[in-house]
Design a protein around this motif. Structure first.
Motif, short mmCIF file in Angstrom:
data_model
loop_
_atom_site.label_atom_id
_atom_site.label_comp_id
_atom_site.label_asym_id
_atom_site.label_seq_id
_atom_site.Cartn_x
_atom_site.Cartn_y
_atom_site.Cartn_z
N LEU A 23 13.63 0.91 -7.84
CA LEU A 23 12.89 -0.28 -7.43
C LEU A 23 11.42 -0.14 -7.81
O LEU A 23 10.91 0.97 -7.99
CB LEU A 23 13.00 -0.47 -5.92
N ALA A 24 10.75 -1.26 -7.94
CA ALA A 24 9.30 -1.23 -8.10
C ALA A 24 8.69 -0.57 -6.88
O ALA A 24 9.26 -0.59 -5.78
CB ALA A 24 8.76 -2.65 -8.25
N ASP A 25 7.53 0.05 -7.05
CA ASP A 25 6.87 0.67 -5.91
C ASP A 25 6.55 -0.40 -4.87
O ASP A 25 5.97 -1.44 -5.18
CB ASP A 25 5.57 1.34 -6.35
N PRO A 26 6.94 -0.18 -3.60
CA PRO A 26 6.70 -1.19 -2.57
C PRO A 26 5.22 -1.30 -2.25
O PRO A 26 4.43 -0.40 -2.53
CB PRO A 26 7.49 -0.66 -1.37
N VAL A 27 4.86 -2.41 -1.64
CA VAL A 27 3.47 -2.63 -1.23
C VAL A 27 3.24 -1.90 0.08
O VAL A 27 3.92 -2.15 1.08
CB VAL A 27 3.18 -4.14 -1.06
N ALA A 28 2.29 -0.98 0.08
CA ALA A 28 1.99 -0.21 1.29
C ALA A 28 1.06 -1.00 2.21
O ALA A 28 0.39 -1.94 1.78
CB ALA A 28 1.33 1.12 0.91
N GLY A 29 1.04 -0.59 3.48
CA GLY A 29 0.12 -1.19 4.43
C GLY A 29 0.62 -2.49 5.00
O GLY A 29 0.13 -3.57 4.64
N ASN A 30 1.62 -2.43 5.86
CA ASN A 30 2.24 -3.62 6.42
C ASN A 30 2.30 -3.51 7.93
O ASN A 30 2.47 -2.42 8.47
CB ASN A 30 3.65 -3.79 5.87
N THR A 31 2.19 -4.63 8.61
CA THR A 31 2.13 -4.59 10.07
C THR A 31 2.43 -5.97 10.64
O THR A 31 1.95 -6.98 10.11
CB THR A 31 0.73 -4.19 10.57
N VAL B 296 -4.61 -18.48 9.37
CA VAL B 296 -5.82 -18.57 10.20
C VAL B 296 -5.95 -17.29 11.02
O VAL B 296 -4.99 -16.53 11.18
CB VAL B 296 -5.77 -19.78 11.16
N GLY B 297 -7.16 -17.05 11.56
CA GLY B 297 -7.38 -15.91 12.43
C GLY B 297 -6.91 -14.61 11.80
O GLY B 297 -7.13 -14.36 10.61
N GLY B 298 -6.27 -13.77 12.61
CA GLY B 298 -5.79 -12.49 12.10
C GLY B 298 -4.77 -12.64 10.98
O GLY B 298 -4.53 -11.69 10.23
N GLY B 299 -4.16 -13.81 10.86
CA GLY B 299 -3.16 -14.05 9.82
C GLY B 299 -3.69 -14.72 8.57
O GLY B 299 -2.91 -15.20 7.75
N ALA B 300 -5.01 -14.73 8.37
CA ALA B 300 -5.60 -15.47 7.26
C ALA B 300 -5.11 -14.99 5.89
O ALA B 300 -5.05 -15.78 4.93
CB ALA B 300 -7.12 -15.38 7.31
N SER B 301 -4.75 -13.71 5.77
CA SER B 301 -4.21 -13.19 4.52
C SER B 301 -2.94 -12.37 4.77
O SER B 301 -2.69 -11.36 4.11
CB SER B 301 -5.24 -12.33 3.78
N ALA B 302 -2.14 -12.82 5.73
CA ALA B 302 -0.90 -12.11 6.04
C ALA B 302 0.20 -12.51 5.05
O ALA B 302 0.22 -13.62 4.54
CB ALA B 302 -0.45 -12.42 7.47
N SER B 303 1.11 -11.57 4.80
CA SER B 303 2.17 -11.82 3.83
C SER B 303 3.42 -11.03 4.20
O SER B 303 3.40 -10.18 5.09
CB SER B 303 1.70 -11.44 2.42
N ALA B 304 4.53 -11.31 3.50
CA ALA B 304 5.81 -10.69 3.85
C ALA B 304 6.66 -10.47 2.61
O ALA B 304 6.41 -11.03 1.55
CB ALA B 304 6.56 -11.58 4.84
N GLY B 305 7.69 -9.61 2.78
CA GLY B 305 8.67 -9.39 1.74
C GLY B 305 8.15 -8.58 0.59
O GLY B 305 8.13 -9.02 -0.56
N LYS B 306 7.75 -7.32 0.86
CA LYS B 306 6.99 -6.54 -0.11
C LYS B 306 7.80 -5.43 -0.77
O LYS B 306 7.28 -4.39 -1.12
CB LYS B 306 5.74 -5.99 0.57
N ILE B 307 9.08 -5.70 -0.95
CA ILE B 307 9.95 -4.75 -1.65
C ILE B 307 9.52 -4.62 -3.10
O ILE B 307 9.47 -3.54 -3.68
CB ILE B 307 11.42 -5.22 -1.56
N ASP B 308 9.15 -5.75 -3.70
CA ASP B 308 8.63 -5.80 -5.07
C ASP B 308 7.31 -6.56 -5.01
O ASP B 308 7.26 -7.69 -4.53
CB ASP B 308 9.64 -6.54 -5.95
N PRO B 309 6.22 -5.97 -5.49
CA PRO B 309 4.91 -6.64 -5.40
C PRO B 309 4.89 -8.04 -5.99
O PRO B 309 4.12 -8.89 -5.55
CB PRO B 309 3.99 -5.69 -6.16
N ALA B 310 5.74 -8.30 -6.98
CA ALA B 310 5.75 -9.61 -7.62
C ALA B 310 6.43 -10.67 -6.76
O ALA B 310 6.37 -11.86 -7.08
CB ALA B 310 6.45 -9.53 -8.97
N ARG B 311 7.06 -10.25 -5.67
CA ARG B 311 7.85 -11.21 -4.87
C ARG B 311 7.26 -11.45 -3.48
O ARG B 311 7.90 -12.06 -2.63
CB ARG B 311 9.28 -10.69 -4.71
N VAL B 312 6.04 -10.99 -3.27
CA VAL B 312 5.41 -11.17 -1.96
C VAL B 312 5.08 -12.64 -1.73
O VAL B 312 4.68 -13.36 -2.65
CB VAL B 312 4.12 -10.31 -1.89
N GLU B 313 5.25 -13.10 -0.47
CA GLU B 313 4.87 -14.47 -0.11
C GLU B 313 3.93 -14.44 1.10
O GLU B 313 4.03 -13.57 1.97
CB GLU B 313 6.09 -15.30 0.23
#
Length: 339
Positions: free
Chosen positions: A243-251, A163-180
């Motif tokens: 490693l797979a290229d990490p997902v950029a743009g995290n905060t 919800v709010g600012g976290g409506a599409s927030a995610s974590a664990g972006k070492i490998d794009p296939a493993r993001v949650e």
């Protein structure tokens, strides 16, 4: 809605539809429930564009609050940066989502009858997360959405989850296939007259770790059903494979509010202490791929003892003690956001 084991899609960045392509209207979603808190004069509101989904969260302090802002990492997006604020806006949409803070300020201006005396200015600061990597459009929280989040602000209860600012927030972006997916977390603690409220939007490169040192969100391998600490991936990659290229743009963007009267020096140290403590729940944190910001506010209502030494034989109530309490509350908020 349960978000456990929900993997975030990673989208190729091409030209995508944005705000002008939709008839956008603010919505007020729910996800994992609500957190109650008892803090007079502090209101929390959320609003989203469901088409994103993306959104904004506003922490409103109508009477105003002195503020210290701590910024760390390699990809910070902030606006305002005032030492005194009437509202803090946490939004998605990357740099374009900073427009939501302008909408908050405009609505605050309206509420004081557009009086523009220097001592009547209504101040709002804001920070954003990059949430485009997990959705198929470029919709961003604009001024209208920021205004809607402020108008929705209420005292005593806050939505948590996606919800709010976290409506599409995610974590664990070492490998794009493993993001949650993660979301927005809120936590509140009170000891005696001392109150601490933390609101965080959790969008880190790293994984989320609980107090038993278990990884509870991010870097999830669907094939094995396991989550790995990033350090294990790094160790396996050395000398063997990249490693797979990490997902950029995290905060991770956070607001912590206390009612304890703190000097400017104490408020600064309070903010630094709490932000540093969040390393326990987010690993790694403040990386080159993150742009983490924490707003530390005090409503200056409760005074610390003039002479802590008067509590001989007992732990004294000091700014450090308040920071320790707030640090635990921040960890609670992290785990709340992780679901």
């Amino acid at each position: 809605m349960t978000t456990s084991h929900r993997l975030a899609p990673v989208i190729e960045m091409t030209a995508r539809p944005s705000n002008r392509d939709f008839d956008l209207n603010p919505s007020y979603g729910t996800d994992r429930g609500q957190v109650e808190y008892d803090f007079d004069g502090v209101l929390i509101g959320t609003a989203e564009y469901a088409e994103g989904p993306t959104g904004a969260t506003v922490i409103s302090v109508p009477a105003g609050a002195r503020t210290f802002i701590d910024r760390r990492g390699g990809a910070i997006g902030v606006t305002g940066l005032y030492a005194y604020n009437h509202a803090i806006c946490l939004a998605g949409g990357s740099v374009y989502g900073l427009a939501a803070t302008a909408g908050v300020e405009e609505t605050l201006f309206e509420r004081v009858g557009f009086r523009a005396g220097f001592d009547q200015l209504q101040l709002a600061s804001g920070a954003i997360i990059y949430d485009y990597s997990v959705r198929e459009n470029s919709i961003f929280p604009d001024a209208r959405l920021g205004s809607a989040a402020l108008r929705a602000a209420r005292q005593g209860v806050a939505e948590v989850g996606l919800v709010g600012g976290g409506a599409s927030a995610s974590a664990g972006k070492i490998d794009p296939a493993r993001v949650e997916m993660t979301g927005q977390g809120v936590a509140f603690r009170q000891i005696g007259d001392v109150k601490v409220l933390v609101v965080t939007v959790l969008n880190p490169y790293g994984v989320i770790v609980d107090r038993d040192n278990r990884i509870v969100r991010g870097n999830y391998d669907a094939a094995t059903g396991e989550r790995r600490h990033p350090s294990a991936d790094y160790e396996d990659a050395i000398g063997e494979s990249r490693l797979a290229d990490p997902v950029a743009g995290n905060t991770t963007i956070t607001t912590v509010v206390t009612n304890v009267r703190l000097s400017d020096v104490e408020l600064r140290q309070f903010g630094l202490q709490v932000h540093s403590s969040m390393h326990r729940g987010i690993q790694p944190f403040h990386t080159q791929l993150d742009g983490d910001t924490l707003f530390a506010l005090t409503t200056d209502e409760v005074s610390l003892p003039a002479d802590p030494a008067t509590s001989r034989g007992r732990l004294s109530l000091t700014a450090t003690a308040i920071g320790s309490m707030a640090s635990e509350t921040a960890w609670d908020a992290i785990l709340c956001a992780a679901g």
